[in-house]
Design a protein around this motif. Sequence first.
Motif, PDB file in Angstrom:
ATOM      1  N   GLU A  21       5.504 -19.839   6.074  1.00  0.00           N
ATOM      2  CA  GLU A  21       6.373 -21.022   6.268  1.00  0.00           C
ATOM      3  C   GLU A  21       7.189 -20.909   7.549  1.00  0.00           C
ATOM      4  O   GLU A  21       7.298 -21.866   8.306  1.00  0.00           O
ATOM      5  CB  GLU A  21       7.363 -21.145   5.105  1.00  0.00           C
ATOM      6  N   VAL A  22       7.776 -19.737   7.787  1.00  0.00           N
ATOM      7  CA  VAL A  22       8.771 -19.646   8.873  1.00  0.00           C
ATOM      8  C   VAL A  22       8.191 -19.141  10.202  1.00  0.00           C
ATOM      9  O   VAL A  22       8.771 -19.378  11.261  1.00  0.00           O
ATOM     10  CB  VAL A  22      10.008 -18.799   8.472  1.00  0.00           C
ATOM     11  N   ASP A  23       7.073 -18.412  10.166  1.00  0.00           N
ATOM     12  CA  ASP A  23       6.475 -17.916  11.409  1.00  0.00           C
ATOM     13  C   ASP A  23       4.965 -17.731  11.197  1.00  0.00           C
ATOM     14  O   ASP A  23       4.460 -16.607  11.115  1.00  0.00           O
ATOM     15  CB  ASP A  23       7.128 -16.577  11.815  1.00  0.00           C
ATOM     16  N   PRO A  24       4.250 -18.861  11.110  1.00  0.00           N
ATOM     17  CA  PRO A  24       2.843 -18.791  10.698  1.00  0.00           C
ATOM     18  C   PRO A  24       1.931 -18.053  11.675  1.00  0.00           C
ATOM     19  O   PRO A  24       0.810 -17.705  11.313  1.00  0.00           O
ATOM     20  CB  PRO A  24       2.420 -20.269  10.588  1.00  0.00           C
ATOM     21  N   ARG A  25       2.425 -17.757  12.890  1.00  0.00           N
ATOM     22  CA  ARG A  25       1.549 -17.029  13.827  1.00  0.00           C
ATOM     23  C   ARG A  25       1.418 -15.561  13.430  1.00  0.00           C
ATOM     24  O   ARG A  25       0.514 -14.878  13.853  1.00  0.00           O
ATOM     25  CB  ARG A  25       2.124 -17.091  15.252  1.00  0.00           C
ATOM     26  N   ARG A  26       2.393 -15.086  12.652  1.00  0.00           N
ATOM     27  CA  ARG A  26       2.364 -13.655  12.286  1.00  0.00           C
ATOM     28  C   ARG A  26       1.521 -13.415  11.054  1.00  0.00           C
ATOM     29  O   ARG A  26       1.575 -14.185  10.106  1.00  0.00           O
ATOM     30  CB  ARG A  26       3.779 -13.186  11.980  1.00  0.00           C
ATOM     31  N   GLU A  27       0.794 -12.296  11.071  1.00  0.00           N
ATOM     32  CA  GLU A  27      -0.029 -11.950   9.907  1.00  0.00           C
ATOM     33  C   GLU A  27       0.526 -10.695   9.244  1.00  0.00           C
ATOM     34  O   GLU A  27       1.035  -9.809   9.922  1.00  0.00           O
ATOM     35  CB  GLU A  27      -1.449 -11.613  10.343  1.00  0.00           C
ATOM     36  N   VAL A  28       0.381 -10.634   7.935  1.00  0.00           N
ATOM     37  CA  VAL A  28       0.787  -9.439   7.190  1.00  0.00           C
ATOM     38  C   VAL A  28      -0.490  -8.738   6.713  1.00  0.00           C
ATOM     39  O   VAL A  28      -1.328  -9.368   6.067  1.00  0.00           O
ATOM     40  CB  VAL A  28       1.669  -9.832   5.978  1.00  0.00           C
ATOM     41  N   PRO A  29      -0.654  -7.458   7.035  1.00  0.00           N
ATOM     42  CA  PRO A  29      -1.918  -6.779   6.691  1.00  0.00           C
ATOM     43  C   PRO A  29      -2.178  -6.713   5.181  1.00  0.00           C
ATOM     44  O   PRO A  29      -1.242  -6.702   4.387  1.00  0.00           O
ATOM     45  CB  PRO A  29      -1.718  -5.363   7.240  1.00  0.00           C
ATOM     46  N   ARG A  30      -3.448  -6.662   4.846  1.00  0.00           N
ATOM     47  CA  ARG A  30      -3.860  -6.451   3.449  1.00  0.00           C
ATOM     48  C   ARG A  30      -4.621  -5.127   3.383  1.00  0.00           C
ATOM     49  O   ARG A  30      -5.759  -5.065   2.913  1.00  0.00           O
ATOM     50  CB  ARG A  30      -4.794  -7.580   2.999  1.00  0.00           C
ATOM     51  N   THR A  31      -3.974  -4.086   3.893  1.00  0.00           N
ATOM     52  CA  THR A  31      -4.660  -2.792   4.055  1.00  0.00           C
ATOM     53  C   THR A  31      -5.204  -2.258   2.732  1.00  0.00           C
ATOM     54  O   THR A  31      -6.277  -1.668   2.684  1.00  0.00           O
ATOM     55  CB  THR A  31      -3.689  -1.763   4.676  1.00  0.00           C
ATOM     56  N   ASP A  32      -4.447  -2.473   1.636  1.00  0.00           N
ATOM     57  CA  ASP A  32      -4.894  -1.864   0.368  1.00  0.00           C
ATOM     58  C   ASP A  32      -6.224  -2.445  -0.116  1.00  0.00           C
ATOM     59  O   ASP A  32      -6.889  -1.842  -0.951  1.00  0.00           O
ATOM     60  CB  ASP A  32      -3.804  -1.936  -0.705  1.00  0.00           C
ATOM     61  N   GLU A  33      -6.637  -3.579   0.430  1.00  0.00           N
ATOM     62  CA  GLU A  33      -7.947  -4.123   0.050  1.00  0.00           C
ATOM     63  C   GLU A  33      -9.089  -3.299   0.646  1.00  0.00           C
ATOM     64  O   GLU A  33     -10.254  -3.464   0.293  1.00  0.00           O
ATOM     65  CB  GLU A  33      -8.067  -5.591   0.481  1.00  0.00           C
ATOM     66  N   LEU A  34      -8.748  -2.434   1.618  1.00  0.00           N
ATOM     67  CA  LEU A  34      -9.768  -1.589   2.256  1.00  0.00           C
ATOM     68  C   LEU A  34      -9.859  -0.213   1.600  1.00  0.00           C
ATOM     69  O   LEU A  34     -10.669   0.612   1.990  1.00  0.00           O
ATOM     70  CB  LEU A  34      -9.429  -1.412   3.745  1.00  0.00           C
ATOM     71  N   TRP A  35      -8.974   0.064   0.636  1.00  0.00           N
ATOM     72  CA  TRP A  35      -8.888   1.401   0.047  1.00  0.00           C
ATOM     73  C   TRP A  35      -9.756   1.507  -1.201  1.00  0.00           C
ATOM     74  O   TRP A  35      -9.974   0.515  -1.902  1.00  0.00           O
ATOM     75  CB  TRP A  35      -7.430   1.702  -0.359  1.00  0.00           C
ATOM     76  N   TYR A  36     -10.168   2.734  -1.493  1.00  0.00           N
ATOM     77  CA  TYR A  36     -10.907   3.029  -2.726  1.00  0.00           C
ATOM     78  C   TYR A  36      -9.942   3.667  -3.723  1.00  0.00           C
ATOM     79  O   TYR A  36      -9.521   4.811  -3.525  1.00  0.00           O
ATOM     80  CB  TYR A  36     -12.075   3.973  -2.437  1.00  0.00           C
ATOM     81  N   PHE A  37      -9.601   2.898  -4.751  1.00  0.00           N
ATOM     82  CA  PHE A  37      -8.708   3.425  -5.791  1.00  0.00           C
ATOM     83  C   PHE A  37      -9.565   4.147  -6.828  1.00  0.00           C
ATOM     84  O   PHE A  37      -9.970   3.552  -7.821  1.00  0.00           O
ATOM     85  CB  PHE A  37      -7.892   2.291  -6.416  1.00  0.00           C
ATOM     86  N   GLU A  38      -9.882   5.414  -6.558  1.00  0.00           N
ATOM     87  CA  GLU A  38     -10.761   6.176  -7.444  1.00  0.00           C
ATOM     88  C   GLU A  38     -10.153   7.553  -7.690  1.00  0.00           C
ATOM     89  O   GLU A  38      -9.505   8.119  -6.800  1.00  0.00           O
ATOM     90  CB  GLU A  38     -12.138   6.359  -6.793  1.00  0.00           C
ATOM     91  N   GLU A  39     -10.368   8.094  -8.883  1.00  0.00           N
ATOM     92  CA  GLU A  39      -9.922   9.466  -9.201  1.00  0.00           C
ATOM     93  C   GLU A  39     -10.584  10.439  -8.233  1.00  0.00           C
ATOM     94  O   GLU A  39     -11.780  10.323  -7.968  1.00  0.00           O
ATOM     95  CB  GLU A  39     -10.367   9.851 -10.619  1.00  0.00           C
ATOM     96  N   ARG A  40      -9.800  11.396  -7.699  1.00  0.00           N
ATOM     97  CA  ARG A  40     -10.352  12.394  -6.777  1.00  0.00           C
ATOM     98  C   ARG A  40      -9.816  13.768  -7.126  1.00  0.00           C
ATOM     99  O   ARG A  40      -8.699  13.872  -7.620  1.00  0.00           O
ATOM    100  CB  ARG A  40      -9.881  12.125  -5.339  1.00  0.00           C
ATOM    101  N   GLU A  41     -10.559  14.791  -6.747  1.00  0.00           N
ATOM    102  CA  GLU A  41     -10.027  16.144  -6.933  1.00  0.00           C
ATOM    103  C   GLU A  41      -8.880  16.352  -5.942  1.00  0.00           C
ATOM    104  O   GLU A  41      -8.936  15.884  -4.788  1.00  0.00           O
ATOM    105  CB  GLU A  41     -11.109  17.209  -6.695  1.00  0.00           C
ATOM    106  N   ASP A  42      -7.852  17.058  -6.373  1.00  0.00           N
ATOM    107  CA  ASP A  42      -6.735  17.406  -5.501  1.00  0.00           C
ATOM    108  C   ASP A  42      -7.284  18.225  -4.308  1.00  0.00           C
ATOM    109  O   ASP A  42      -8.044  19.179  -4.495  1.00  0.00           O
ATOM    110  CB  ASP A  42      -5.749  18.239  -6.335  1.00  0.00           C
ATOM    111  N   VAL A  43      -6.906  17.824  -3.091  1.00  0.00           N
ATOM    112  CA  VAL A  43      -7.501  18.432  -1.891  1.00  0.00           C
ATOM    113  C   VAL A  43      -7.141  19.920  -1.772  1.00  0.00           C
ATOM    114  O   VAL A  43      -7.979  20.760  -1.446  1.00  0.00           O
ATOM    115  CB  VAL A  43      -7.069  17.661  -0.618  1.00  0.00           C
ATOM    116  N   GLY A  44      -5.874  20.253  -2.083  1.00  0.00           N
ATOM    117  CA  GLY A  44      -5.458  21.659  -2.033  1.00  0.00           C
ATOM    118  C   GLY A  44      -6.277  22.495  -3.017  1.00  0.00           C
ATOM    119  O   GLY A  44      -6.731  23.608  -2.691  1.00  0.00           O
ATOM    120  N   ASP A  45      -6.496  21.953  -4.232  1.00  0.00           N
ATOM    121  CA  ASP A  45      -7.303  22.676  -5.230  1.00  0.00           C
ATOM    122  C   ASP A  45      -8.727  22.868  -4.718  1.00  0.00           C
ATOM    123  O   ASP A  45      -9.318  23.935  -4.886  1.00  0.00           O
ATOM    124  CB  ASP A  45      -7.379  21.892  -6.556  1.00  0.00           C
ATOM    125  N   TRP A  46      -9.268  21.818  -4.078  1.00  0.00           N
ATOM    126  CA  TRP A  46     -10.663  21.916  -3.590  1.00  0.00           C
ATOM    127  C   TRP A  46     -10.786  23.085  -2.608  1.00  0.00           C
ATOM    128  O   TRP A  46     -11.655  23.950  -2.758  1.00  0.00           O
ATOM    129  CB  TRP A  46     -11.094  20.604  -2.912  1.00  0.00           C
TER     130      TRP A  46
END
Length: 314
Positions: free
Chosen positions: A244-269
Amino acid sequence: MRSDNDSWEITESVGATALGVAAARAAETRSPTPLIRDPFAQVFLDAVGDGVWSWHSAPQLPPELVEAEPELPLQMQAMVDYMACRTAFFDQFFLDATGAGIRQAVILAAGLDARSWRLPWPDGTTVYELDQSRVLEFKASTLAEHGAQPGCDRVAVAVDLRHDWPAALRQAGFDPSAPSAWSAEGLMPYLPAAAQDLLFERVQGLTVAGSRVAVEALGRNFLDPGAREKRRARMDRVRALLAEVDPRREVPRTDELWYFEEREDVGDWFGRHGWRVTVTPSDELMAGYGRRPAREVEDRVPGNLFVAAERAAG
Ligand SMILES: C[S@@+](CC[C@H](N)C(=O)[O-])C[C@H]1O[C@@H](n2cnc3c(N)ncnc32)[C@H](O)[C@@H]1O
């Protein structure tokens, strides 16, 4: 939305996240007391102009937006601080590794990381930068036009890290029989869990005793559905108001690029595979650099873990 074989230009999808990190590093570099200095970050931004990535530089916000979301400026500054601390952590990791005599560095998902140009590499150091081809091409051509020269023997290796990249790295000159130092910064959420395991197995197959690795690993709260929903709702509110107030600006949707999946803890690996591991949570890292986030927004900074490991003998 992601798919198994997706690829990108620097200005789109996962490529644009590399510009987002550059925007944060540029903001830190021009701040009054910068923790890190990356003069090349602004060079990349000048080459592409404004875009969704500009959000990560914590720009001035319209007063209507600040009135509706009073903590947003603090949140955005905390993210610039987070990126500055993260950059400082990996800078120090490579300085320590080369100080200990390692002369091969491998930057996984190098993006617009300009360490090959920025850091004081000892003579005889080769830095292998791995990322998708169009990201590496943009980086090399932009810095060449700017007249910048790397301070090491920089070797670009265009690969997809979900695929079979070790052959390409060896072909590029990497010597698996000599010690090496590896970084994975800003990469994990963009890889499916299975690809993360495969990545580390490949690192294991290419390293000898004395090699080092540093990883920005996802913290336990990454998968928390409540935190994710809260973040999504907050950013949707911001997006709607800004439209509404500054339509030229975009707000990222970065989390749509992420994989929300269970993973092994990196330090443990790495611990399980014969590496001596130290883990620094992001809040400790930031406090150590004197960049503790404001209390009102401390739960909005990624709860990631900074893992450093050295491969033991035998
Ligand atoms: C958030 S950026 C981080 C870049 C850099 N490490 C930094 O911290 O400035 C993510 C980077 O990961 C790269 N990337 C993500 N998935 C990849 C994959 N499967 N293969 C190659 N590169 C990938 C992207 O191209 C992008 O450059």
